[in-house]
Write a protein that holds these residues in place. Sequence first.
Motif, PDB file in Angstrom:
ATOM      1  N   PHE A  32       0.566   0.966  -5.221  1.00  0.00           N
ATOM      2  CA  PHE A  32       0.781   1.150  -3.784  1.00  0.00           C
ATOM      3  C   PHE A  32       0.428   2.567  -3.361  1.00  0.00           C
ATOM      4  N   ALA A  33       0.695   3.539  -4.224  1.00  0.00           N
ATOM      5  CA  ALA A  33       0.382   4.940  -3.904  1.00  0.00           C
ATOM      6  C   ALA A  33      -1.129   5.172  -3.967  1.00  0.00           C
ATOM      7  N   ARG A  34      -1.775   4.622  -4.997  1.00  0.00           N
ATOM      8  CA  ARG A  34      -3.236   4.775  -5.125  1.00  0.00           C
ATOM      9  C   ARG A  34      -3.947   4.129  -3.943  1.00  0.00           C
ATOM     10  N   LYS A  35      -3.499   2.946  -3.568  1.00  0.00           N
ATOM     11  CA  LYS A  35      -4.133   2.233  -2.445  1.00  0.00           C
ATOM     12  C   LYS A  35      -3.908   2.982  -1.134  1.00  0.00           C
ATOM     13  N   ALA A  36      -2.706   3.505  -0.948  1.00  0.00           N
ATOM     14  CA  ALA A  36      -2.389   4.217   0.299  1.00  0.00           C
ATOM     15  C   ALA A  36      -3.277   5.445   0.491  1.00  0.00           C
ATOM     16  N   LEU A  37      -3.624   6.108  -0.617  1.00  0.00           N
ATOM     17  CA  LEU A  37      -4.462   7.303  -0.543  1.00  0.00           C
ATOM     18  C   LEU A  37      -5.936   7.007  -0.773  1.00  0.00           C
ATOM     19  N   GLY A  38      -6.237   5.781  -1.170  1.00  0.00           N
ATOM     20  CA  GLY A  38      -7.634   5.437  -1.443  1.00  0.00           C
ATOM     21  C   GLY A  38      -8.181   6.174  -2.648  1.00  0.00           C
ATOM     22  N   ILE A  39      -7.359   6.295  -3.689  1.00  0.00           N
ATOM     23  CA  ILE A  39      -7.793   7.014  -4.897  1.00  0.00           C
ATOM     24  C   ILE A  39      -7.919   6.064  -6.073  1.00  0.00           C
ATOM     25  N   GLY A  40      -8.716   6.484  -7.035  1.00  0.00           N
ATOM     26  CA  GLY A  40      -8.914   5.678  -8.231  1.00  0.00           C
ATOM     27  C   GLY A  40      -9.279   6.560  -9.413  1.00  0.00           C
ATOM     28  N   ALA A  41      -9.643   5.921 -10.493  1.00  0.00           N
ATOM     29  CA  ALA A  41      -9.995   6.643 -11.717  1.00  0.00           C
ATOM     30  C   ALA A  41     -11.106   7.654 -11.432  1.00  0.00           C
ATOM     31  N   GLY A  42     -10.927   8.858 -11.926  1.00  0.00           N
ATOM     32  CA  GLY A  42     -11.933   9.907 -11.773  1.00  0.00           C
ATOM     33  C   GLY A  42     -11.768  10.756 -10.525  1.00  0.00           C
ATOM     34  N   ASP A  43     -10.944  10.315  -9.567  1.00  0.00           N
ATOM     35  CA  ASP A  43     -10.718  11.115  -8.362  1.00  0.00           C
ATOM     36  C   ASP A  43      -9.880  12.345  -8.711  1.00  0.00           C
ATOM     37  N   GLU A  44     -10.095  13.411  -7.956  1.00  0.00           N
ATOM     38  CA  GLU A  44      -9.352  14.643  -8.195  1.00  0.00           C
ATOM     39  C   GLU A  44      -8.141  14.706  -7.277  1.00  0.00           C
ATOM     40  N   MET A  45      -7.062  15.296  -7.794  1.00  0.00           N
ATOM     41  CA  MET A  45      -5.822  15.442  -7.050  1.00  0.00           C
ATOM     42  C   MET A  45      -5.420  16.910  -7.041  1.00  0.00           C
TER      43      MET A  45
END
Length: 84
Positions: free
Chosen positions: A20-33
């Motif tokens: 739910f957190a990944r989807k809310a931010l539109g992030i996935g594997a390899g993305d930087e935080m």
Amino acid sequence: MSETVTLKISSVNQITLPSFARKALGIGAGDEMDVRVEGGKIVLEKALTREEKVKQAFAKLDEIRERQFRRMTPEQRAFAEMAR
């Protein structure tokens, strides 16, 4: 309303972000935080892309330039306008 889950830190000090957190931010594997500690909490935010960082930097430069332009005398402004 925000959803809260309890995560467990792995033996190599990693966590898995809930879907739910990944989807809310539109992030996935390899993305930087971006990570920071704020008020006794760990805050994770999706990092800006290089393009976004460059646009942000140029926007700040434009603000500085405009602020300096407003401080100029009329003569200085006329000269600055010729250089544009």
